[in-house]
Write a protein that holds these residues in place. Sequence first.
Motif, PDB file in Angstrom:
ATOM      1  N   GLU A 183       0.779  -1.235  -0.014  1.00  0.00           N
ATOM      2  CA  GLU A 183      -0.052  -0.117  -0.016  1.00  0.00           C
ATOM      3  C   GLU A 183       0.806   1.087  -0.007  1.00  0.00           C
ATOM      4  O   GLU A 183       0.082   2.360   0.202  1.00  0.00           O
ATOM      5  CB  GLU A 183      -0.951   0.075   1.281  1.00  0.00           C
ATOM      6  N   ARG A 184       2.150   1.099  -0.188  1.00  0.00           N
ATOM      7  CA  ARG A 184       2.815   2.435  -0.092  1.00  0.00           C
ATOM      8  C   ARG A 184       4.112   2.437  -1.087  1.00  0.00           C
ATOM      9  O   ARG A 184       5.070   3.637  -0.918  1.00  0.00           O
ATOM     10  CB  ARG A 184       3.435   2.826   1.298  1.00  0.00           C
ATOM     11  N   MET A 185       4.632   1.364  -1.602  1.00  0.00           N
ATOM     12  CA  MET A 185       5.943   1.111  -2.126  1.00  0.00           C
ATOM     13  C   MET A 185       5.716   1.594  -3.780  1.00  0.00           C
ATOM     14  O   MET A 185       4.751   0.820  -4.237  1.00  0.00           O
ATOM     15  CB  MET A 185       6.664   0.013  -1.945  1.00  0.00           C
TER      16      MET A 185
ATOM     17  N   GLY B 268      13.836   6.588  -5.080  1.00  0.00           N
ATOM     18  CA  GLY B 268      12.858   6.762  -4.255  1.00  0.00           C
ATOM     19  C   GLY B 268      12.114   5.429  -3.776  1.00  0.00           C
ATOM     20  O   GLY B 268      11.564   4.835  -4.990  1.00  0.00           O
ATOM     21  N   LEU B 269      11.698   5.096  -2.744  1.00  0.00           N
ATOM     22  CA  LEU B 269      10.864   3.818  -2.368  1.00  0.00           C
ATOM     23  C   LEU B 269       9.483   4.174  -2.326  1.00  0.00           C
ATOM     24  O   LEU B 269       8.723   3.241  -2.650  1.00  0.00           O
ATOM     25  CB  LEU B 269      11.488   3.171  -1.263  1.00  0.00           C
TER      26      LEU B 269
ATOM     27  N   GLY C 234       8.858   3.103   6.364  1.00  0.00           N
ATOM     28  CA  GLY C 234       7.770   3.950   7.317  1.00  0.00           C
ATOM     29  C   GLY C 234       6.650   3.658   7.318  1.00  0.00           C
ATOM     30  O   GLY C 234       6.186   2.782   6.147  1.00  0.00           O
ATOM     31  N   PRO C 235       5.759   3.690   8.072  1.00  0.00           N
ATOM     32  CA  PRO C 235       4.457   3.423   8.326  1.00  0.00           C
ATOM     33  C   PRO C 235       3.219   3.893   7.289  1.00  0.00           C
ATOM     34  O   PRO C 235       3.639   5.107   6.522  1.00  0.00           O
ATOM     35  CB  PRO C 235       3.844   3.669   9.610  1.00  0.00           C
TER      36      PRO C 235
ATOM     37  N   SER D  51      -0.815  10.083  -3.879  1.00  0.00           N
ATOM     38  CA  SER D  51      -0.907   8.610  -4.378  1.00  0.00           C
ATOM     39  C   SER D  51      -1.482   7.609  -3.366  1.00  0.00           C
ATOM     40  O   SER D  51      -2.189   6.621  -3.878  1.00  0.00           O
ATOM     41  CB  SER D  51       0.294   8.148  -5.415  1.00  0.00           C
ATOM     42  N   GLU D  52      -0.698   7.637  -2.287  1.00  0.00           N
ATOM     43  CA  GLU D  52      -1.014   6.689  -1.171  1.00  0.00           C
ATOM     44  C   GLU D  52      -2.457   6.764  -0.829  1.00  0.00           C
ATOM     45  O   GLU D  52      -3.170   5.857  -0.644  1.00  0.00           O
ATOM     46  CB  GLU D  52      -0.185   6.979  -0.299  1.00  0.00           C
ATOM     47  N   ARG D  53      -3.017   8.018  -0.483  1.00  0.00           N
ATOM     48  CA  ARG D  53      -4.404   8.245  -0.338  1.00  0.00           C
ATOM     49  C   ARG D  53      -5.381   7.689  -1.260  1.00  0.00           C
ATOM     50  O   ARG D  53      -6.227   7.278  -0.933  1.00  0.00           O
ATOM     51  CB  ARG D  53      -4.499   9.481   0.163  1.00  0.00           C
ATOM     52  N   GLN D  54      -5.014   8.137  -2.587  1.00  0.00           N
ATOM     53  CA  GLN D  54      -5.944   7.777  -3.763  1.00  0.00           C
ATOM     54  C   GLN D  54      -5.930   6.143  -3.870  1.00  0.00           C
ATOM     55  O   GLN D  54      -6.913   5.640  -4.323  1.00  0.00           O
ATOM     56  CB  GLN D  54      -5.594   8.380  -4.744  1.00  0.00           C
TER      57      GLN D  54
END
Length: 506
Positions: free
Chosen positions: A209-211, A481-482, A278-279, A488-491
């Motif tokens: 959900e974030r990479m 960048g990772l 990171g979280p 983008s993460e919220r969408q």
Amino acid sequence: MYRSITNRLAVWALLATLLVNFNSQNASGQAPGGELPPVAAQLDSLEGQSGEGVGNSPGSIEAGTHPDLLEAETDEYLKSPNSAPHNAWMLVCCALVLFMTAPGLAMFYGGLVRKKNVLSVLMQCIFLMGMMSVVWALYGYSLAFGSGGPYIGNLDYALMHGVARQWSETLHHPVTPMFDEALPRLTHMMFQGMFFIITPALICGAFAERMKFGAMVLFSLVWGTVVYCPLAHWVWGGGILAFGGESSIAGGALDFAGGTVVHISSGVTALVAAIVIGPRIGHGREPMPPHNLTYTALGAAMLWVGWFGFNAGSALRIDGIAASAFAVTHFSAAAGAVTWALIEWLRSGKPTVLGASSGAVAGLVCITPAAGHVGPMASLIMGALGGVVCYLSCSKLKSKFRYDDSLDAFGIHGMGGALGAVLTGVFATRAVLDISGGEPVGMIEGNYSTILGQLAATGITIAYAAIVSFGLLKLLDLTIGLRVSATSERQGLDITEHGEEGHIFL
């Protein structure tokens, strides 16, 4: 000169014998005597007839003269009882282990994320099935299982050299390079390649959900090369962690199906990745429930089925060891599922589907290194302990240290794999697999040295995977960048990374 002529006459006599056997088999439906002897055995019979010849290479008539026959067999031999049943079983196991990645792991992980990220998880699994297969064919198998030295394999099998079927100029038909007397090297390569696929896919659960997808691709590519391949060589390729090897540290480790190579390495890497990245935004403050536990439960069931190929297939034969590995795999999964659900039942009064599913996977992970070394009753204990330890890791440990291992890759695979590796040294018995020439194997039989090798292999795997993964992640973060942007993460990564939606209701 006389010896050279004698050798040539012997070769022509052998070819004539093969032709007669072939015609006889066509006429009767089977080879004389019920099966055709292996080419290597027929060629070995020439040794000593001329006073020179085979040396240390089975299947070569004269040193360097016929490399196309070196450790290769005909199709007729592969159809014989010496090879056919074992090869058929292993091909089924190849499919079962691939089935674990997708749909098994894809559905298990896919159900645990929020619905805006379900396709991103499925894409990671499916893409890794493709990319890691290509890497394995090009050079991965060779680095892991090439002879090389104690630290890394060589390039003997690069580009499938010595693996793919080849034309025999001597026999005038194709032959198949062999891994051993029963299995084609192609089959061994494919089976081990399925492990190479699923291991980086397990890591994806930590940074779900974030990479960035591109960062995941580069990381998996390099990680598979510099972490997985060396570890596989150390444990299964005669390297520094091979049990009883000349170069082994502390006597080496028992790892029947991948406790160190697959689960500890992926679990520790998952923890490092979760910390470095990171979280997720809102972690610990916003609710992030699984979007579809139906997927997760079905995925867990598929993993359970596929794991029979993972563990029982690691026997590389249809024999008593495979039967035992099959049984203990099932019992450990069952004990893990029941234990995790019972803990929830006692604590909250409600056993959950997620808990039972997670417990089954925890039991499967824990038994993996021990599958060919322990008996059924020991597997029940290991599965139950795996359920307890992984439950505490996924609940208490994660909340205490506040890292965001999104889908508990470390809590289940890292902790379960380490526990299983250590317990293998406790419960391993010669009654299942006599790997020490009749001497006691595990602590249960009075041998306390095996567990030292298990502890050493666990510590070395943790340190190597953690250090190399940390360096690789930091390098990628500084270059490409990772992490995706906050927007983008919220969408959701389905839209921002892949331009698709997993759930569309019109």
